[in-house]
Design an enzyme around this catalytic site. Structure first.
Site, PDB file in Angstrom:
ATOM      1  N   ASN A  99       0.927  -1.303  -0.033  1.00  0.00           N
ATOM      2  CA  ASN A  99       0.021   0.094   0.232  1.00  0.00           C
ATOM      3  C   ASN A  99       0.969   1.114  -0.084  1.00  0.00           C
ATOM      4  O   ASN A  99       1.774   1.225   0.629  1.00  0.00           O
ATOM      5  CB  ASN A  99      -0.586  -0.141   1.471  1.00  0.00           C
ATOM      6  CG  ASN A  99      -1.860   1.191   1.187  1.00  0.00           C
ATOM      7  OD1 ASN A  99      -2.008   1.939   0.422  1.00  0.00           O
ATOM      8  ND2 ASN A  99      -2.639   1.231   2.278  1.00  0.00           N
ATOM      9  N   GLY A 100       0.725   2.225  -0.806  1.00  0.00           N
ATOM     10  CA  GLY A 100       1.617   3.249  -0.923  1.00  0.00           C
ATOM     11  C   GLY A 100       2.132   3.608  -2.504  1.00  0.00           C
ATOM     12  O   GLY A 100       1.704   2.676  -3.287  1.00  0.00           O
ATOM     13  N   GLU A 482     -20.703  20.683   0.170  1.00  0.00           N
ATOM     14  CA  GLU A 482     -20.592  19.425   0.719  1.00  0.00           C
ATOM     15  C   GLU A 482     -21.852  18.681  -0.014  1.00  0.00           C
ATOM     16  O   GLU A 482     -21.687  17.562  -0.296  1.00  0.00           O
ATOM     17  CB  GLU A 482     -20.901  19.400   2.102  1.00  0.00           C
ATOM     18  CG  GLU A 482     -21.144  18.002   2.923  1.00  0.00           C
ATOM     19  CD  GLU A 482     -19.801  17.043   2.652  1.00  0.00           C
ATOM     20  OE1 GLU A 482     -18.750  17.401   2.080  1.00  0.00           O
ATOM     21  OE2 GLU A 482     -19.823  15.774   2.745  1.00  0.00           O
ATOM     22  N   LYS A 486     -21.275  15.336  -2.172  1.00  0.00           N
ATOM     23  CA  LYS A 486     -22.097  14.075  -1.963  1.00  0.00           C
ATOM     24  C   LYS A 486     -22.594  13.702  -3.289  1.00  0.00           C
ATOM     25  O   LYS A 486     -22.671  12.272  -3.518  1.00  0.00           O
ATOM     26  CB  LYS A 486     -23.055  14.264  -0.831  1.00  0.00           C
ATOM     27  CG  LYS A 486     -22.760  14.419   0.558  1.00  0.00           C
ATOM     28  CD  LYS A 486     -22.005  13.127   1.061  1.00  0.00           C
ATOM     29  CE  LYS A 486     -20.704  13.148   0.720  1.00  0.00           C
ATOM     30  NZ  LYS A 486     -19.670  13.441   1.761  1.00  0.00           N
ATOM     31  N   GLU A 489     -20.299  12.170  -5.816  1.00  0.00           N
ATOM     32  CA  GLU A 489     -19.564  10.808  -5.386  1.00  0.00           C
ATOM     33  C   GLU A 489     -20.239   9.833  -5.715  1.00  0.00           C
ATOM     34  O   GLU A 489     -19.891   8.842  -5.919  1.00  0.00           O
ATOM     35  CB  GLU A 489     -19.075  11.104  -3.886  1.00  0.00           C
ATOM     36  CG  GLU A 489     -17.950  11.864  -3.421  1.00  0.00           C
ATOM     37  CD  GLU A 489     -17.957  12.031  -1.939  1.00  0.00           C
ATOM     38  OE1 GLU A 489     -16.628  11.950  -1.473  1.00  0.00           O
ATOM     39  OE2 GLU A 489     -18.771  12.117  -1.186  1.00  0.00           O
ATOM     40  N   HIS A 505     -22.399  35.925 -11.912  1.00  0.00           N
ATOM     41  CA  HIS A 505     -21.163  36.012 -12.776  1.00  0.00           C
ATOM     42  C   HIS A 505     -20.722  34.944 -13.284  1.00  0.00           C
ATOM     43  O   HIS A 505     -19.496  34.608 -13.637  1.00  0.00           O
ATOM     44  CB  HIS A 505     -20.171  36.429 -11.505  1.00  0.00           C
ATOM     45  CG  HIS A 505     -20.304  37.715 -10.708  1.00  0.00           C
ATOM     46  ND1 HIS A 505     -20.135  39.009 -11.218  1.00  0.00           N
ATOM     47  CD2 HIS A 505     -20.480  37.839  -9.403  1.00  0.00           C
ATOM     48  CE1 HIS A 505     -20.405  39.848 -10.305  1.00  0.00           C
ATOM     49  NE2 HIS A 505     -20.679  39.332  -9.015  1.00  0.00           N
ATOM     50  N   LYS A 604     -11.899   5.357   0.315  1.00  0.00           N
ATOM     51  CA  LYS A 604     -12.210   5.981   1.596  1.00  0.00           C
ATOM     52  C   LYS A 604     -11.154   6.663   2.473  1.00  0.00           C
ATOM     53  O   LYS A 604     -11.153   7.735   2.832  1.00  0.00           O
ATOM     54  CB  LYS A 604     -12.825   4.856   2.617  1.00  0.00           C
ATOM     55  CG  LYS A 604     -13.127   5.194   4.078  1.00  0.00           C
ATOM     56  CD  LYS A 604     -14.563   5.926   4.107  1.00  0.00           C
ATOM     57  CE  LYS A 604     -15.047   6.633   5.241  1.00  0.00           C
ATOM     58  NZ  LYS A 604     -15.737   7.726   4.823  1.00  0.00           N
TER      59      LYS A 604
HETATM   60  C1  G6P Z   1     -11.472  10.660   0.429  1.00  0.00           C
HETATM   61  C2  G6P Z   1     -12.741  10.207   0.971  1.00  0.00           C
HETATM   62  C3  G6P Z   1     -13.444  11.560   1.331  1.00  0.00           C
HETATM   63  C4  G6P Z   1     -12.763  12.245   2.325  1.00  0.00           C
HETATM   64  C5  G6P Z   1     -11.312  12.543   2.042  1.00  0.00           C
HETATM   65  C6  G6P Z   1     -10.590  13.075   3.120  1.00  0.00           C
HETATM   66  O1  G6P Z   1     -11.451  11.331  -0.649  1.00  0.00           O
HETATM   67  O2  G6P Z   1     -13.368   9.497  -0.083  1.00  0.00           O
HETATM   68  O3  G6P Z   1     -14.963  11.086   2.054  1.00  0.00           O
HETATM   69  O4  G6P Z   1     -13.610  13.265   2.815  1.00  0.00           O
HETATM   70  O5  G6P Z   1     -10.713  11.494   1.321  1.00  0.00           O
HETATM   71  O6  G6P Z   1     -10.282  12.183   3.955  1.00  0.00           O
HETATM   72  P1  G6P Z   1     -10.355  12.350   5.514  1.00  0.00           P
HETATM   73  O7  G6P Z   1     -10.042  10.848   6.061  1.00  0.00           O
HETATM   74  O8  G6P Z   1      -8.621  12.901   5.639  1.00  0.00           O
HETATM   75  O9  G6P Z   1     -11.235  12.890   5.982  1.00  0.00           O
END
Ligand code: G6P
Length: 609
Positions: A99-100, A482, A486, A489, A505, A604
């Protein structure tokens, strides 16, 4: 984002690995795989798509064994394909899950090609397994080979490593990406996060940056970044296996929307004594730090960034302290100025977002003396790297689209506004008012959740739309952002948010009968201005949906639909007006039949840059 699971036990670990992968599905992924060492052989299975596909593949061959590693991949280098899926294997001897991102992978790849290695994938990971294979030609010690190899890696990694000729050893190491070791009875596990391992253990060792662990059936030996032998204490997780289950709800996201009254109560629990906020809730020396603060810089990404945008209004209006906010990925490369007396506030659900972590490190390099994390994961890197911490206590959030993490971030940010504001003349009266409003939130959110059926009906107007505009003003502009995020997403409808005053504008040109315009219109000092903006849309035939205080005299019109909201005080209003927008995107996504909890291409926890 990629997920790692590994296990060494006296029982068959395949079901543990598969269950662990399923529990990491929420992080977002496009392929999955596992490798097992058994009877002197290294077996590997990989599949594009869901973990259940991999499970079916494994069932065909009845693979089993006592040691193995597994992975869910979220494509960075190379498309989602079986060849690019992890584990990566070198010459049937060594297997690695990663991972990374390895930043010098091209250079390593060229070096390895020059000495005869053949590549089977487009990933940056394959160079790691080749390095380890090469190092094993000079030593019969898997730990030593991994230690030698990682010296050559630049970038971020969490790794799980097994090798055919080392059937009793699992190696785990991390730098810049999270990894935990689960401690069972006579067995050990590794994973990217504790959620993967809750059915098998609640006891965890959290590896620190630079740690390398050698795990055998009876012990774990850990070396730190300077190669010193170290102990990492075992911590008991408070999470139960069923705390990451969705119960009777159709999706995690819906459950998490409905969790919010409870989550906000948790966020406030124990933080007040005799109705007075205790500054020690931010850390034992928080009061001394807050005394030094002259300004605030907020750093965050995604939904957490939107929470910071709301907080900026609060810090300047209520606490009277200067506040800047910036998307973490920009901040880290901008060479910003950090004036003395700056409190750097990071906001993150996961506490593992690579850009937010890097921005915090950058702020420290630039002279920031004080940092505070608003975070939902107690054992996360961000929490460890911050001087002060306020946990949001929303409980595990599994849906990729953040809901309860956001509203608990807002509630805890208001606590910070109170604590800092005390030093800048926030009156006792206002402090008491904000505190009692905070405690009224769970009940008020319950009341808004009653609108669910109405919002579900409303969502039917959206299913066929291609675009949507969200409007708000003041603290409700970030709430409109936000709402738009949503919708994008999870329903894949293109949505944008504007401060309503900016409409004329540019975005007004987009208005026609095909463009739904969702407006957040609480009863505050900007309402009259907002009403004029609404008129501008309505006069041009735009389809308006307005979330508005029920005490205001306003009725539906040909192209204006009003959803009446319970009355709410100004300070907490952004939290309340978030809820209907969450429900709206949820229902639109369900109608569109998208994968609500794991929307395409998203992760996530974004642990790579
Ligand atoms: C990803 C997730 C978002 C989240 C963002 C920041 O893009 O899909 O839902 O807001 O990361 O994540 P964090 O864990 O730093 O709030």
């Amino acid at each position: 984002m990629c997920g790692i699971v590994g296990a060494i036990a006296q029982r068959n670990v395949v079901p543990i690995l598969i269950e662990g992968l399923k529990r990491l599905e929420y992080r977002g992924y496009d392929s999955a795989g596992l490798a097992i060492v058994e009877d002197g052989q290294l077996y590997r299975k990989r599949e594009v798509g869901k973990v259940r596909g991999l499970e079916a593949l494994i069932a065909q061959d009845a693979i089993q064994g006592n040691i193995g590693i597994a992975h869910t991949r979220w494509a960075t280098h190379g498309k989602p394909s079986t060849a690019n899926a992890h584990p990566h294997v070198c010459r049937d001897k060594v297997a690695v899950v990663h991972n990374g991102i390895i930043e010098n992978h091209e250079q390593l790849r060229n070096n390895q090609k020059a000495v005869g290695y053949e590549f089977t994938s487009e990933t940056d990971t394959e160079v790691i397994v080749n390095e380890i294979y090469g190092a094993l030609e000079n030593t019969d010690n898997l730990l030593g080979a991994v230690k030698e190899s990682i010296k050559k890696l630049e970038g971020a990694y969490a790794l799980g490593v097994v090798a055919k000729d080392h059937p009793n050893t699992l190696i785990a190491c991390r730098k810049g990406s999270p990894l935990v070791i689960g401690v069972g009875i006579g067995e050990y596990f590794i994973a990217s996060d504790v959620a993967a391992l809750l059915p098998v253990t609640q006891r965890f060792m959290f590896l620190e940056d630079g740690d390398v662990a050698e795990i055998t059936i009876d012990k774990v030996v850990i070396y730190d970044k300077d190669d010193n032998l170290v102990d990492r204490s075992i911590k008991e997780s408070q999470l139960k296996a069923d705390s990451v289950e969705k119960g009777l709800y159709r999706h995690y996201m819906l459950k998490e929307i409905y969790d919010q009254p409870w989550a906000i109560s948790e966020a406030l629990e124990g933080r007040f004594i005799d109705n007075r906020l205790q500054e020690s809730a931010f850390g034992h020396n928080a009061g001394e730090v807050f005394d030094q603060i002259e300004s605030i810089q907020i750093l965050a990404c995604g939904t957490s960034y939107h929470a910071g945008l709301v907080a900026r209004y609060w810090f300047e209006k209520l606490a009277k302290v200067p506040c800047n906010i910036e998307v973490a990925s920009e901040y880290r490369y901008r060479k910003p100025i950090v004036p003395p007396g700056t409190l750097v506030v990071t906001i993150s659900q996961s506490g593992e977002t690579a850009d937010t972590l890097a921005a915090l490190q950058e702020a420290k390099k630039l002279g920031a003396k004080y940092s505070l994390a608003i975070c939902n994961v107690p054992e996360s890197s961000l929490v460890r790297e911050s001087d002060l911490v306020m946990m949001t206590r929303a409980g595990p959030e599994i849906g990729v689209a953040s809901t309860k993490a956001f509203t608990t971030q807002l509630a805890t940010l208001l606590l910070l506004v109170i604590a800092i504001g005390r030093r800048f003349g926030l009156t006792k009266e206002l402090e008491n008012k904000i505190s009692s409003e905070l405690f009224s939130l769970p009940g008020k959110i319950e009341a808004v959740l009653q609108l669910d059926d109405k919002i579900k009906q409303l969502s039917e107007q959206f299913a066929e739309k291609q675009h949507a505009l969200f409007l708000g003003r003041g603290t409700h502009y970030p709430i409109a952002m936000e709402g738009a995020l949503k919708l994008k997403e999870i329903s894949y409808i293109h949505a944008e948010a504007y401060p309503a005053g900016e409409l004329k504008h540019g975005p007004l040109a987009l208005i026609d009968a095909e463009m739904p315009v969702i407006t957040v219109a609480p009863n505050n000092s900007l309402l009259e201005k907002l009403k004029s903006n609404i008129q501008e849309v309505s006069a041009r035939g735009g389809q308006l949906i307005v979330f508005m205080d029920e005490t205001l005299a306003a009725e539906n019109d040909v192209n204006v639909q009003i959803i009446k909201m319970p009355p709410v005080e100004n300070e907490i209003s952004p939290i309340i007006y978030t809820i209907p927008l969450q429900l709206l995107s949820y229902h639109v996504a369900v109608l569109k039949g998208t994968d609500v909890d794991q929307p395409r291409n998203l992760a996530k926890s974004v642990t790579v840059e």
